[in-house]
Design a protein around this motif. Structure first.
Motif, PDB file in Angstrom:
ATOM      1  N   ARG A 249     -44.528  18.602 -18.327  1.00 25.37           N
ATOM      2  CA  ARG A 249     -45.174  17.283 -18.291  1.00 25.37           C
ATOM      3  C   ARG A 249     -44.400  16.342 -17.362  1.00 25.37           C
ATOM      4  N   GLN A 250     -43.077  16.415 -17.400  1.00 27.34           N
ATOM      5  CA  GLN A 250     -42.244  15.598 -16.505  1.00 27.34           C
ATOM      6  C   GLN A 250     -42.487  15.990 -15.050  1.00 27.34           C
ATOM      7  N   LEU A 251     -42.575  17.295 -14.801  1.00 26.02           N
ATOM      8  CA  LEU A 251     -42.868  17.776 -13.451  1.00 26.02           C
ATOM      9  C   LEU A 251     -44.210  17.231 -12.972  1.00 26.02           C
ATOM     10  N   VAL A 252     -45.230  17.349 -13.808  1.00 25.64           N
ATOM     11  CA  VAL A 252     -46.565  16.864 -13.436  1.00 25.64           C
ATOM     12  C   VAL A 252     -46.515  15.364 -13.133  1.00 25.64           C
ATOM     13  N   HIS A 253     -45.759  14.617 -13.930  1.00 24.39           N
ATOM     14  CA  HIS A 253     -45.615  13.178 -13.703  1.00 24.39           C
ATOM     15  C   HIS A 253     -44.981  12.911 -12.331  1.00 24.39           C
ATOM     16  N   GLU A 254     -43.902  13.633 -12.022  1.00 27.20           N
ATOM     17  CA  GLU A 254     -43.211  13.437 -10.744  1.00 27.20           C
ATOM     18  C   GLU A 254     -44.091  13.857  -9.561  1.00 27.20           C
ATOM     19  N   ILE A 255     -44.810  14.959  -9.715  1.00 27.44           N
ATOM     20  CA  ILE A 255     -45.704  15.435  -8.658  1.00 27.44           C
ATOM     21  C   ILE A 255     -46.826  14.424  -8.434  1.00 27.44           C
ATOM     22  N   THR A 256     -47.365  13.914  -9.523  1.00 26.74           N
ATOM     23  CA  THR A 256     -48.433  12.916  -9.427  1.00 26.74           C
ATOM     24  C   THR A 256     -47.946  11.676  -8.695  1.00 26.74           C
ATOM     25  N   GLN A 257     -46.748  11.224  -9.020  1.00 30.81           N
ATOM     26  CA  GLN A 257     -46.182  10.064  -8.323  1.00 30.81           C
ATOM     27  C   GLN A 257     -46.010  10.356  -6.835  1.00 30.81           C
ATOM     28  N   ALA A 258     -45.530  11.554  -6.510  1.00 35.95           N
ATOM     29  CA  ALA A 258     -45.337  11.917  -5.109  1.00 35.95           C
ATOM     30  C   ALA A 258     -46.675  11.922  -4.365  1.00 35.95           C
ATOM     31  N   PHE A 259     -47.682  12.555  -4.951  1.00 36.55           N
ATOM     32  CA  PHE A 259     -48.994  12.603  -4.309  1.00 36.55           C
ATOM     33  C   PHE A 259     -49.601  11.204  -4.163  1.00 36.55           C
ATOM     34  N   CYS A 260     -49.424  10.366  -5.159  1.00 42.23           N
ATOM     35  CA  CYS A 260     -49.949   8.992  -5.084  1.00 42.23           C
ATOM     36  C   CYS A 260     -49.278   8.217  -3.956  1.00 42.23           C
ATOM     37  N   GLY A 261     -47.964   8.362  -3.833  1.00 37.33           N
ATOM     38  CA  GLY A 261     -47.242   7.679  -2.759  1.00 37.33           C
ATOM     39  C   GLY A 261     -47.685   8.151  -1.391  1.00 37.33           C
ATOM     40  N   ILE A 262     -47.854   9.467  -1.251  1.00 36.47           N
ATOM     41  CA  ILE A 262     -48.311  10.029   0.026  1.00 36.47           C
ATOM     42  C   ILE A 262     -49.713   9.520   0.344  1.00 36.47           C
ATOM     43  N   SER A 263     -50.607   9.600  -0.637  1.00 37.48           N
ATOM     44  CA  SER A 263     -51.991   9.160  -0.413  1.00 37.48           C
ATOM     45  C   SER A 263     -52.077   7.681  -0.069  1.00 37.48           C
ATOM     46  N   LYS A 264     -51.278   6.883  -0.736  1.00 35.89           N
ATOM     47  CA  LYS A 264     -51.291   5.444  -0.465  1.00 35.89           C
ATOM     48  C   LYS A 264     -50.905   5.179   0.992  1.00 35.89           C
ATOM     49  N   GLU A 265     -49.857   5.843   1.445  1.00 31.57           N
ATOM     50  CA  GLU A 265     -49.405   5.627   2.816  1.00 31.57           C
ATOM     51  C   GLU A 265     -50.404   6.195   3.824  1.00 31.57           C
ATOM     52  N   VAL A 266     -51.001   7.345   3.512  1.00 36.34           N
ATOM     53  CA  VAL A 266     -52.014   7.931   4.399  1.00 36.34           C
ATOM     54  C   VAL A 266     -53.201   6.974   4.527  1.00 36.34           C
ATOM     55  N   LEU A 267     -53.597   6.366   3.412  1.00 37.54           N
ATOM     56  CA  LEU A 267     -54.715   5.413   3.458  1.00 37.54           C
ATOM     57  C   LEU A 267     -54.358   4.161   4.265  1.00 37.54           C
ATOM     58  N   GLU A 268     -53.095   3.750   4.220  1.00 37.85           N
ATOM     59  CA  GLU A 268     -52.649   2.623   5.051  1.00 37.85           C
ATOM     60  C   GLU A 268     -52.743   3.000   6.533  1.00 37.85           C
ATOM     61  N   ILE A 269     -52.344   4.221   6.850  1.00 38.81           N
ATOM     62  CA  ILE A 269     -52.446   4.698   8.234  1.00 38.81           C
ATOM     63  C   ILE A 269     -53.906   4.741   8.654  1.00 38.81           C
ATOM     64  N   LYS A 270     -54.746   5.239   7.774  1.00 39.33           N
ATOM     65  CA  LYS A 270     -56.191   5.293   8.048  1.00 39.33           C
ATOM     66  C   LYS A 270     -56.710   3.900   8.399  1.00 39.33           C
ATOM     67  N   GLY A 271     -56.339   2.906   7.610  1.00 44.08           N
ATOM     68  CA  GLY A 271     -56.770   1.534   7.865  1.00 44.08           C
ATOM     69  C   GLY A 271     -56.249   1.000   9.189  1.00 44.08           C
ATOM     70  N   ARG A 272     -54.991   1.270   9.477  1.00 38.26           N
ATOM     71  CA  ARG A 272     -54.407   0.797  10.745  1.00 38.26           C
ATOM     72  C   ARG A 272     -55.073   1.464  11.945  1.00 38.26           C
ATOM     73  N   LEU A 273     -55.346   2.754  11.832  1.00 42.58           N
ATOM     74  CA  LEU A 273     -56.008   3.443  12.942  1.00 42.58           C
ATOM     75  C   LEU A 273     -57.381   2.838  13.212  1.00 42.58           C
ATOM     76  N   HIS A 274     -58.058   2.484  12.149  1.00 43.58           N
ATOM     77  CA  HIS A 274     -59.405   1.916  12.298  1.00 43.58           C
ATOM     78  C   HIS A 274     -59.339   0.477  12.806  1.00 43.58           C
ATOM     79  N   ASP A 275     -58.508  -0.344  12.175  1.00 48.15           N
ATOM     80  CA  ASP A 275     -58.508  -1.781  12.457  1.00 48.15           C
ATOM     81  C   ASP A 275     -57.655  -2.174  13.665  1.00 48.15           C
ATOM     82  N   GLU A 276     -56.420  -1.685  13.720  1.00 49.00           N
ATOM     83  CA  GLU A 276     -55.507  -2.099  14.783  1.00 49.00           C
ATOM     84  C   GLU A 276     -55.697  -1.326  16.081  1.00 49.00           C
ATOM     85  N   PHE A 277     -56.061  -0.044  15.958  1.00 49.31           N
ATOM     86  CA  PHE A 277     -56.138   0.798  17.151  1.00 49.31           C
ATOM     87  C   PHE A 277     -57.572   1.157  17.539  1.00 49.31           C
ATOM     88  N   ASP A 278     -58.535   0.651  16.780  1.00 50.44           N
ATOM     89  CA  ASP A 278     -59.947   0.891  17.062  1.00 50.44           C
ATOM     90  C   ASP A 278     -60.219   2.391  17.241  1.00 50.44           C
TER      91      ASP A 278
END
Length: 150
Positions: free
Chosen positions: A47-76
């Motif tokens: 359960r601790q492993l799943v919690h840590e993995i979930t946190q890691a995936f959430c952090g990665i996804s959050k940053e990927v989505l920020e990149i997605k937004g920047r590519l769309h908005d800042e770099f057209d």
């Protein structure tokens, strides 16, 4: 923004994808270790492993989505943003299938006489392979489109 910012953003995206691959590897290793604790499974550690993995995936996804937004908005670059959107959806499916595979493996270990468990494992593995192929294709499209302005 200067072009080097664009390249840095693309490189960061690739790095995050590498982190995602490593996180899956750790998840698989942790699940294999968990299965070795059967039949009296050490669920607290898992359960601790799943919690840590979930946190890691959430952090990665959050940053990927920020990149997605920047590519769309800042770099057209809505084309690259769209590739990331597709990638995120496929990654979500992969994570769901990975969890199903882990449950199926435990069920097969707990019920070795039930042949349907092995069939289910093979079916899920096949779907994961198809998913990985789709992810690879999306990454190839992303790479091609991101390099065309070089």
């Amino acid at each position: 923004m200067v072009p080097s910012d664009f390249k840095a953003l693309i490189q960061r995206f690739y790095h995050l994808q590498s982190e995602r691959v490593e996180t899956y590897r750790l998840f698989e290793e942790g699940h294999e270790a968990y299965l070795r604790t059967g039949p009296h499974y050490d669920f607290d550690h898992y359960r601790q492993l799943v919690h840590e993995i979930t946190q890691a995936f959430c952090g990665i996804s959050k940053e990927v989505l920020e990149i997605k937004g920047r590519l769309h908005d800042e770099f057209d670059r809505p084309d690259l943003s769209e590739h990331i959107e597709k990638l995120q959806n496929k990654e979500k499916e992969k994570l769901e299938m990975t969890a199903k595979l882990q449950l199926a493996k435990q069920q097969a270990q707990d019920q070795p006489e039930d042949q349907s468990c092995q069939e289910q494992i093979q079916e899920i593995k096949h779907k994961i392979i198809q998913n990985k192929e789709a992810l690879s294709e999306i990454m190839q499209d992303f790479k091609y489109d991101s390099e065309e302005c070089d």
